[in-house]
Write a protein that holds these residues in place. Structure first.
Motif, PDB file in Angstrom:
ATOM      1  N   LEU A   1      76.609  83.593  53.335  1.00 20.14           N
ATOM      2  CA  LEU A   1      76.556  84.080  54.707  1.00 20.14           C
ATOM      3  C   LEU A   1      77.866  83.737  55.424  1.00 20.14           C
ATOM      4  CD1 LEU A   1      72.890  83.051  55.580  1.00 20.14           C
ATOM      5  CD2 LEU A   1      73.744  85.258  54.741  1.00 20.14           C
ATOM      6  N   TYR A   2      78.331  84.677  56.263  1.00 21.44           N
ATOM      7  CA  TYR A   2      79.663  84.574  56.869  1.00 21.44           C
ATOM      8  C   TYR A   2      79.616  84.681  58.390  1.00 21.44           C
ATOM      9  CZ  TYR A   2      81.264  85.600  52.113  1.00 21.44           C
ATOM     10  OH  TYR A   2      81.479  85.567  50.760  1.00 21.44           O
ATOM     11  N   ARG A   3      80.714  84.214  58.996  1.00 16.86           N
ATOM     12  CA  ARG A   3      80.936  84.340  60.439  1.00 16.86           C
ATOM     13  C   ARG A   3      82.315  84.938  60.692  1.00 16.86           C
ATOM     14  NH1 ARG A   3      82.076  78.627  63.191  1.00 16.86           N
ATOM     15  NH2 ARG A   3      83.816  79.801  64.033  1.00 16.86           N
ATOM     16  N   PHE A   4      82.490  85.521  61.887  1.00 18.00           N
ATOM     17  CA  PHE A   4      83.671  86.294  62.253  1.00 18.00           C
ATOM     18  C   PHE A   4      84.349  85.644  63.453  1.00 18.00           C
ATOM     19  CE2 PHE A   4      85.027  90.721  64.007  1.00 18.00           C
ATOM     20  CZ  PHE A   4      86.268  90.634  63.403  1.00 18.00           C
ATOM     21  N   ASP A   5      85.648  85.351  63.326  1.00 16.88           N
ATOM     22  CA  ASP A   5      86.366  84.662  64.393  1.00 16.88           C
ATOM     23  C   ASP A   5      86.372  85.420  65.719  1.00 16.88           C
ATOM     24  OD1 ASP A   5      86.938  82.584  62.737  1.00 16.88           O
ATOM     25  OD2 ASP A   5      89.096  82.931  62.611  1.00 16.88           O
ATOM     26  N   LYS A   6      86.285  86.750  65.664  1.00 15.67           N
ATOM     27  CA  LYS A   6      86.363  87.530  66.899  1.00 15.67           C
ATOM     28  C   LYS A   6      85.027  87.601  67.640  1.00 15.67           C
ATOM     29  CE  LYS A   6      90.399  90.224  65.537  1.00 15.67           C
ATOM     30  NZ  LYS A   6      91.001  91.559  65.379  1.00 15.67           N
TER      31      LYS A   6
ATOM     32  N   VAL B   1      78.528  75.652  51.523  1.00 15.01           N
ATOM     33  CA  VAL B   1      78.367  76.896  52.273  1.00 15.01           C
ATOM     34  C   VAL B   1      76.881  77.212  52.406  1.00 15.01           C
ATOM     35  CG1 VAL B   1      80.579  77.782  51.429  1.00 15.01           C
ATOM     36  CG2 VAL B   1      78.467  78.413  50.241  1.00 15.01           C
ATOM     37  N   VAL B   2      76.565  78.035  53.386  1.00 17.11           N
ATOM     38  CA  VAL B   2      75.182  78.452  53.612  1.00 17.11           C
ATOM     39  C   VAL B   2      74.938  79.781  52.906  1.00 17.11           C
ATOM     40  CG1 VAL B   2      73.454  79.082  55.343  1.00 17.11           C
ATOM     41  CG2 VAL B   2      75.112  77.254  55.821  1.00 17.11           C
ATOM     42  N   ALA B   3      73.802  79.882  52.216  1.00 11.84           N
ATOM     43  CA  ALA B   3      73.430  81.108  51.515  1.00 11.84           C
ATOM     44  C   ALA B   3      72.015  81.516  51.936  1.00 11.84           C
ATOM     45  CB  ALA B   3      73.489  80.905  50.007  1.00 11.84           C
TER      46      ALA B   3
ATOM     47  N   GLY C   1      91.156  88.885  55.887  1.00 12.37           N
ATOM     48  CA  GLY C   1      91.770  89.199  57.165  1.00 12.37           C
ATOM     49  C   GLY C   1      92.161  87.991  57.987  1.00 12.37           C
ATOM     50  N   GLY C   2      91.969  86.789  57.420  1.00 12.57           N
ATOM     51  CA  GLY C   2      92.249  85.573  58.168  1.00 12.57           C
ATOM     52  C   GLY C   2      91.240  85.326  59.279  1.00 12.57           C
ATOM     53  N   THR C   3      90.126  86.098  59.286  1.00 11.61           N
ATOM     54  CA  THR C   3      89.163  85.992  60.383  1.00 11.61           C
ATOM     55  C   THR C   3      87.723  85.818  59.914  1.00 11.61           C
ATOM     56  OG1 THR C   3      89.060  88.412  60.459  1.00 11.61           O
ATOM     57  CG2 THR C   3      90.550  87.340  62.012  1.00 11.61           C
ATOM     58  N   TRP C   4      87.489  85.846  58.615  1.00 11.16           N
ATOM     59  CA  TRP C   4      86.129  85.724  58.083  1.00 11.16           C
ATOM     60  C   TRP C   4      86.005  84.452  57.244  1.00 11.16           C
ATOM     61  CZ3 TRP C   4      82.149  88.885  59.438  1.00 11.16           C
ATOM     62  CH2 TRP C   4      82.487  90.083  60.083  1.00 11.16           C
ATOM     63  N   SER C   5      84.912  83.732  57.442  1.00 16.54           N
ATOM     64  CA  SER C   5      84.688  82.487  56.704  1.00 16.54           C
ATOM     65  C   SER C   5      83.204  82.336  56.393  1.00 16.54           C
ATOM     66  CB  SER C   5      85.128  81.276  57.522  1.00 16.54           C
ATOM     67  OG  SER C   5      86.494  81.351  57.863  1.00 16.54           O
ATOM     68  N   ALA C   6      82.927  81.714  55.259  1.00 15.53           N
ATOM     69  CA  ALA C   6      81.550  81.335  54.963  1.00 15.53           C
ATOM     70  C   ALA C   6      81.109  80.281  55.969  1.00 15.53           C
ATOM     71  CB  ALA C   6      81.457  80.788  53.542  1.00 15.53           C
ATOM     72  N   PHE C   7      79.811  80.245  56.237  1.00 18.63           N
ATOM     73  CA  PHE C   7      79.268  79.221  57.121  1.00 18.63           C
ATOM     74  C   PHE C   7      79.207  77.876  56.415  1.00 18.63           C
ATOM     75  CE2 PHE C   7      77.478  82.558  59.842  1.00 18.63           C
ATOM     76  CZ  PHE C   7      77.557  81.969  61.098  1.00 18.63           C
ATOM     77  N   ALA C   8      79.648  76.824  57.086  1.00 14.07           N
ATOM     78  CA  ALA C   8      79.363  75.459  56.660  1.00 14.07           C
ATOM     79  C   ALA C   8      77.976  75.100  57.209  1.00 14.07           C
ATOM     80  CB  ALA C   8      80.420  74.504  57.201  1.00 14.07           C
ATOM     81  N   PRO C   9      77.329  74.086  56.665  1.00 15.56           N
ATOM     82  CA  PRO C   9      75.976  73.737  57.113  1.00 15.56           C
ATOM     83  C   PRO C   9      75.861  73.411  58.601  1.00 15.56           C
ATOM     84  CG  PRO C   9      76.448  72.692  55.021  1.00 15.56           C
ATOM     85  CD  PRO C   9      77.733  73.293  55.487  1.00 15.56           C
ATOM     86  N   ASP C  10      76.979  73.003  59.234  1.00 13.66           N
ATOM     87  CA  ASP C  10      76.931  72.691  60.665  1.00 13.66           C
ATOM     88  C   ASP C  10      77.240  73.900  61.538  1.00 13.66           C
ATOM     89  OD1 ASP C  10      79.614  72.967  60.153  1.00 13.66           O
ATOM     90  OD2 ASP C  10      80.185  70.964  60.864  1.00 13.66           O
ATOM     91  N   GLY C  11      77.401  75.073  60.908  1.00 16.34           N
ATOM     92  CA  GLY C  11      77.683  76.291  61.659  1.00 16.34           C
ATOM     93  C   GLY C  11      79.157  76.567  61.851  1.00 16.34           C
ATOM     94  N   LYS C  12      80.000  75.616  61.450  1.00 21.15           N
ATOM     95  CA  LYS C  12      81.443  75.836  61.547  1.00 21.15           C
ATOM     96  C   LYS C  12      81.936  76.564  60.301  1.00 21.15           C
ATOM     97  CE  LYS C  12      82.336  71.994  64.670  1.00 21.15           C
ATOM     98  NZ  LYS C  12      83.142  70.769  64.937  1.00 21.15           N
ATOM     99  N   LYS C  13      83.256  76.717  60.189  1.00 27.97           N
ATOM    100  CA  LYS C  13      83.831  77.451  59.067  1.00 27.97           C
ATOM    101  C   LYS C  13      83.921  76.561  57.836  1.00 27.97           C
ATOM    102  CE  LYS C  13      87.502  79.890  60.199  1.00 27.97           C
ATOM    103  NZ  LYS C  13      88.774  80.283  60.836  1.00 27.97           N
ATOM    104  N   ALA C  14      83.426  77.041  56.730  1.00 27.43           N
ATOM    105  CA  ALA C  14      83.501  76.288  55.481  1.00 27.43           C
ATOM    106  C   ALA C  14      84.935  76.254  54.982  1.00 27.43           C
ATOM    107  CB  ALA C  14      82.600  76.923  54.426  1.00 27.43           C
ATOM    108  N   GLY C  15      85.269  75.232  54.221  1.00 25.69           N
ATOM    109  CA  GLY C  15      86.580  75.164  53.595  1.00 25.69           C
ATOM    110  C   GLY C  15      87.604  74.367  54.363  1.00 25.69           C
TER     111      GLY C  15
END
Length: 329
Positions: free
Chosen positions: A95-100, A86-88, A173-187
């Motif tokens: 650090l997180y991103r939002f699906d919406k 994950v990106v910190a 909420g099923g809509t928040w994810s930590a950032f993976a190093p490539d900018g996609k969703k971690a996990g």
């Protein structure tokens, strides 16, 4: 007097009916995209499988308020148990991103109360250490401020992450994810939004389930969460009437499982999956109306160290019943 007694009984009956509808009627899914995470549902980088602490990030002094609104500075890659890379930010906050939100063009859909729970990370004074392949950029928010982006996605912190390495925001909420190093969703979860992947925002059929069934050599078919953690029920809880006996210090060891959408359930009848409200107002997954938990003593997927603890804690099978014996050969 009889009228009062009848009114009291009627009130009790209404309460019981309400409880039944909330659980037995198929249950509701978590609707809050940015609000409370279920009590104790946390994991922490560097502290083993699923360990973590509770708290409220920024609930106090001005230094905390400044921290949640501070620039990211040099972003780094860290390993989060059960999630992966994950990106910190420079202080170690996830650090997180939002699906919406959207990445092409960059746009933030998180304002008002959402932005209080998920503070936007300001643009400027941000660099990416080696290992982060996502492009660093910025987007103008509705209030005119500039927000940091990674691979076009607006970047946030989570208000309930209280210490470096916390990842309590993962999956909220099923809509928040930590950032993976490539900018996609971690996990390894499904990629949300309209720009991730070739499916234009459609769910990824290969995304991991929020609840599924695992074959355990000692216990047979048991219910696990999206991270492969065994889910348990507590004999001192009750499905009818609804009662939560695991509170206070109990929650340091037994963490309430997060609610899931019905579409994320695999191998368990939909009618057995519901969401219940704990005394503190947070939401918890229930199987056959019993609140279920994961055990901090389970260090990796497949562990069942919580089975039979104190003669009160038991894994749950694919029919929603507690497992008290090994499967018949």
């Amino acid at each position: 007097m009889n009228k009062l007694r009848h009114a009291s009984l009627a009130g009790a009956a209404i309460t019981v009916m309400a409880l039944t509808a909330a659980c037995g009627g198929g249950g509701s899914s978590a609707k809050d995209d940015y609000g409370k995470a279920p009590a104790g549902s946390s994991s922490k980088i560097g502290e083993g499988y699923g360990a973590g602490s509770a708290g409220s990030y920024g609930s106090g002094g001005s230094s905390q308020t400044q921290a949640k609104n501070a620039p990211a500075k040099e972003m780094t890659v860290r390993e989060a148990p059960g999630i992966g890379s994950v990106v910190a930010d420079s202080t170690g906050m996830t650090l997180y991103r939002f699906d919406k939100d959207t990445a092409k063009p960059p746009a933030s859909m998180c304002d008002g109360d959402c932005a209080k729970a998920w503070p936007p990370v300001p643009a400027g004074d941000a660099t990416a250490a080696s290992g982060i392949g996502a492009a660093v950029g910025e987007v103008e928010r509705s209030d005119g401020t500039k927000q940091l982006t990674l691979a076009g996605w607006p970047v946030y912190r989570y208000a309930k992450d209280t210490a470096p390495g916390d990842t309590k925001g993962q999956g909220v909420g099923g809509t928040w994810s930590a950032f993976a190093p490539d900018g996609k969703k971690a996990g390894g979860g499904k990629q949300g939004g309209a720009q991730d992947g070739a499916q234009g925002g459609k769910p990824d059929a290969q995304a991991p389930a929020g609840v599924s069934v695992a074959d355990n050599p000692a216990l047979g078919k048991i219910v696990v969460d999206g991270q492969g953690r065994t889910l348990y029920r507590f004999n001192k809880d009750s499905a009818w009437p609804m009662k939560f006996a695991c509170t206070g210090t109990c929650l340091d060891t037994w963490k309430p499982a997060e609610p899931v959408e019905k579409s994320a359930v695999r191998g368990v009848p939909d009618k057995l999956i519901s969401t219940v409200t704990r005394p503190d107002g947070t939401k918890q997954l229930a199987v056959d109306c019993w609140p279920v938990y994961w055990f901090t003593g389970d260090k990796k997927p497949g562990d069942t160290a919580g089975q039979g603890k104190q003669g009160l804690w038991f894994a749950v099978n694919d029919q929603g019943k507690k497992v008290t014996s090994a499967p018949q050969g």
